[in-house]
Enzyme design. Structure first.
Site, PDB file in Angstrom:
ATOM      1  N   LYS A   1      36.698  58.376  46.436  1.00  0.00           N
ATOM      2  CA  LYS A   1      36.278  56.989  46.647  1.00  0.00           C
ATOM      3  C   LYS A   1      35.419  56.567  45.477  1.00  0.00           C
ATOM      4  O   LYS A   1      34.816  57.412  44.806  1.00  0.00           O
ATOM      5  CB  LYS A   1      35.468  56.857  47.938  1.00  0.00           C
ATOM      6  CG  LYS A   1      35.542  55.478  48.561  1.00  0.00           C
ATOM      7  CD  LYS A   1      36.853  55.286  49.302  1.00  0.00           C
ATOM      8  CE  LYS A   1      36.975  53.928  49.943  1.00  0.00           C
ATOM      9  NZ  LYS A   1      38.129  53.896  50.857  1.00  0.00           N
TER      10      LYS A   1
HETATM   11  P1  NAD Z   1      38.029  42.865  52.385  1.00  0.00           P
HETATM   12  O1  NAD Z   1      36.966  42.737  51.361  1.00  0.00           O
HETATM   13  O2  NAD Z   1      39.385  42.333  52.108  1.00  0.00           O
HETATM   14  O3  NAD Z   1      37.524  42.192  53.757  1.00  0.00           O
HETATM   15  C1  NAD Z   1      36.317  42.516  54.362  1.00  0.00           C
HETATM   16  C2  NAD Z   1      36.023  41.503  55.468  1.00  0.00           C
HETATM   17  O4  NAD Z   1      34.797  41.880  56.115  1.00  0.00           O
HETATM   18  C3  NAD Z   1      35.813  40.083  54.956  1.00  0.00           C
HETATM   19  O5  NAD Z   1      36.292  39.169  55.919  1.00  0.00           O
HETATM   20  C4  NAD Z   1      34.283  39.988  54.862  1.00  0.00           C
HETATM   21  O6  NAD Z   1      33.827  38.636  54.942  1.00  0.00           O
HETATM   22  C5  NAD Z   1      33.889  40.785  56.076  1.00  0.00           C
HETATM   23  N1  NAD Z   1      32.535  41.307  55.972  1.00  0.00           N
HETATM   24  C6  NAD Z   1      31.883  41.763  54.877  1.00  0.00           C
HETATM   25  N2  NAD Z   1      30.633  42.099  55.188  1.00  0.00           N
HETATM   26  C7  NAD Z   1      30.483  41.847  56.508  1.00  0.00           C
HETATM   27  C8  NAD Z   1      29.395  41.979  57.414  1.00  0.00           C
HETATM   28  N3  NAD Z   1      28.214  42.403  57.016  1.00  0.00           N
HETATM   29  N4  NAD Z   1      29.621  41.647  58.701  1.00  0.00           N
HETATM   30  C9  NAD Z   1      30.824  41.191  59.107  1.00  0.00           C
HETATM   31  N5  NAD Z   1      31.869  41.029  58.296  1.00  0.00           N
HETATM   32  C10 NAD Z   1      31.695  41.349  57.014  1.00  0.00           C
HETATM   33  O7  NAD Z   1      38.067  44.410  52.752  1.00  0.00           O
HETATM   34  P2  NAD Z   1      39.269  45.247  53.397  1.00  0.00           P
HETATM   35  O8  NAD Z   1      40.045  45.849  52.294  1.00  0.00           O
HETATM   36  O9  NAD Z   1      39.945  44.425  54.439  1.00  0.00           O
HETATM   37  O10 NAD Z   1      38.461  46.437  54.076  1.00  0.00           O
HETATM   38  C11 NAD Z   1      37.852  46.322  55.350  1.00  0.00           C
HETATM   39  C12 NAD Z   1      37.594  47.698  55.926  1.00  0.00           C
HETATM   40  O11 NAD Z   1      38.822  48.410  56.013  1.00  0.00           O
HETATM   41  C13 NAD Z   1      36.661  48.589  55.096  1.00  0.00           C
HETATM   42  O12 NAD Z   1      35.932  49.426  55.964  1.00  0.00           O
HETATM   43  C14 NAD Z   1      37.638  49.434  54.286  1.00  0.00           C
HETATM   44  O13 NAD Z   1      37.062  50.656  53.868  1.00  0.00           O
HETATM   45  C15 NAD Z   1      38.732  49.638  55.307  1.00  0.00           C
HETATM   46  N6  NAD Z   1      40.039  49.998  54.740  1.00  0.00           N
HETATM   47  C16 NAD Z   1      40.679  49.182  53.849  1.00  0.00           C
HETATM   48  C17 NAD Z   1      41.933  49.540  53.358  1.00  0.00           C
HETATM   49  C18 NAD Z   1      42.717  48.653  52.432  1.00  0.00           C
HETATM   50  O14 NAD Z   1      43.878  48.973  52.172  1.00  0.00           O
HETATM   51  N7  NAD Z   1      42.193  47.537  51.945  1.00  0.00           N
HETATM   52  C19 NAD Z   1      42.509  50.748  53.765  1.00  0.00           C
HETATM   53  C20 NAD Z   1      41.844  51.560  54.687  1.00  0.00           C
HETATM   54  C21 NAD Z   1      40.608  51.161  55.160  1.00  0.00           C
END
Ligand code: NAD
Length: 422
Positions: free
Chosen positions: A112
């Protein structure tokens, strides 16, 4: 077990280690391997200067890259931009990547990365400069055969394009396989953008089937409306569920009759945030988790469901789109209350699975159709879900322990076969 080195010892790291310790005890894991798995194999902290657009200000920015286990092949894991990023968080996320790849059977160890910035406060040119400099700082660690970054919170396809371009410029030729989650034009995979959300919904459907719960008409609340949350919401709605609430960093919107997601998306495209969306009530991020609903999908960030609010969760099914949204104490409370939890390392593994497809397609320069990608993803994930569910029923343990057990077991077995050098 001795205490780990202090550099990465933070609450989030402690959660990842506590999960490992719990399952290591259950599976009677060899002490030597257990000890190795509790700490990352390689960690890099960098600081670099970042010039703001005003040409006057130069800030010092911190970046991280952690490779947890190098036993399984190259390492793989996202890059997070967030002003809370630190070594402990990146290390925990790298550990979860190791188990995730292993339980799905992907030929990667976990990694990561992250940069401690708030991406929402930076311009596009500033983000580009940070991304290129961060890539240069970690360049010795990454590569298609070494360590392959991907998007995570706060980063997207554009970030990956800049990383790929920076890496390629240094090598002197295009190297698409150095990152995944790229735009299609430069070697990205069809279906990658939706993959994590799609995998979440595959797990929702499998869990509903197991619980004899109708997905059609089920009320779904989604925390986080970014890549994972918005795609999970859209695909759950397409499967007939009623998405009654979604949220972002500023708060959420709620309509018990179901939100019109096409309108929500149009609003977000225009206004960036959900705030002010007409025709729905507002709800805070904390309230969303306690809404009267059937399925709860945390898809924002870690440590959202804790001992403080786990007793108030009303959903019957909790599917973790985010990494680490549930604390160890909350897990026990949910288990006691009969809430069925699909853990992050299984529920959000669709992203890394299609990242793997992207890496394979880049290596072969032979690209698949979207149907092929989605079909293979569905096959791999539903098989993994069923196998782990059966394992959890056989062992009479919950799905998180079963998923961890399968992941840890595979890594431990590879470590035993490779032996100790020298
Ligand atoms: P992203 O940046 O596209 O979206 C994150 C969302 O969370 C946004 O809507 C943001 O406004 C919101 N957010 C941020 N801080 C916040 C807070 N304090 N309270 C409430 N909402 C908040 O990110 P993503 O890629 O969708 O990732 C989201 C989660 O999924 C993370 O934990 C990430 O590690 C996990 N994840 C992502 C992927 C991927 O392929 N993108 C894969 C596996 C896991």
């Amino acid at each position: 077990m001795t205490e780990p080195a202090l550099e990465w010892d933070t609450p989030m790291y402690r959660l990842a280690v506590a999960q490992l310790d719990q399952v290591a005890r259950q599976m009677k894991l060899d002490d030597n391997i257990w000890e190795r798995l509790r700490v990352p194999q390689r960690s890099l902290i960098v600081s670099f200067p970042f010039r703001r657009d005003d040409y006057d200000t130069v800030d010092t920015v911190y970046g991280y890259r952690v490779q947890h286990v190098l036993t399984m092949g190259p390492t793989k894991g996202g890059v997070r931009y967030d002003d809370d990023v630190h070594l402990g968080e990146v290390t925990a996320l790298a550990m979860w990547m190791t188990w995730k790849c292993a339980l799905i059977g992907l030929p990667f160890g976990g990694a990561k990365g992250g940069v401690r910035i708030d991406p929402t406060r930076l311009t596009r040119t500033e983000l580009q400069r940070i991304t290129r400099r961060y890539t240069m700082e970690i360049i010795e660690m990454i590569g298609p055969d070494r360590d392959i970054p991907a998007p995570d919170m706060g980063t997207d396809e554009q970030t990956m394009a800049w990383m790929m371009d920076t890496y390629s410029a240094q090598k002197g030729f295009g190297v698409p396989g150095v990152v995944t989650g790229k735009p299609i034009e430069i070697g990205g995979s069809l279906g990658r953008r939706e993959a994590t959300g799609r995998g979440v919904v595959t797990c929702v459907a499998e869990a509903c089937h197991h619980l004899r719960m109708e997905l059609r008409g089920a009320r779904v609340a989604v925390q986080g409306y970014g890549n994972v949350g918005s795609n999970a919401a859209r695909l759950a709605a397409a499967a007939g569920a009623r998405v009654i609430a979604v949220s972002d960093v500023k708060g959420g919107i709620h309509d018990p009759n179901g939100l019109d997601l096409a309108k929500v998306d149009a609003w977000v495209r225009e206004h960036q945030y959900l705030e002010g969306f007409p025709g729905a009530g507002s709800v805070s991020n904390a309230e969303l988790l306690e809404l009267d609903c059937d399925i709860l999908i945390p898809a924002a960030l870690q440590n959202q469901i804790t001992e403080k609010n786990a007793g108030a969760v009303r959903a019957k099914l909790l599917v973790e789109g985010a990494n680490g949204p549930t604390s160890l104490e909350a897990d026990a409370i949910l288990r006691e209350r009969g809430v069925f939890v699909v853990p992050d390392i299984l529920a959000n593994s669709g992203g890394v699975t299609v990242s793997y497809f992207e890496w394979v397609q880049d290596a072969q320069q032979f690209f698949w159709t979207e149907e092929e990608v989605n079909e293979r993803l569905h096959k791999i994930l539903s098989r993994a879900f069923r196998e782990i569910l059966q394992f959890s029923l056989d062992k009479q343990i919950d799905l998180r322990s079963a998923s961890l057990w399968r992941g840890v077991e595979r890594v431990a077995s590879a470590k035993r076969k490779r032996g100790v050098f020298p």
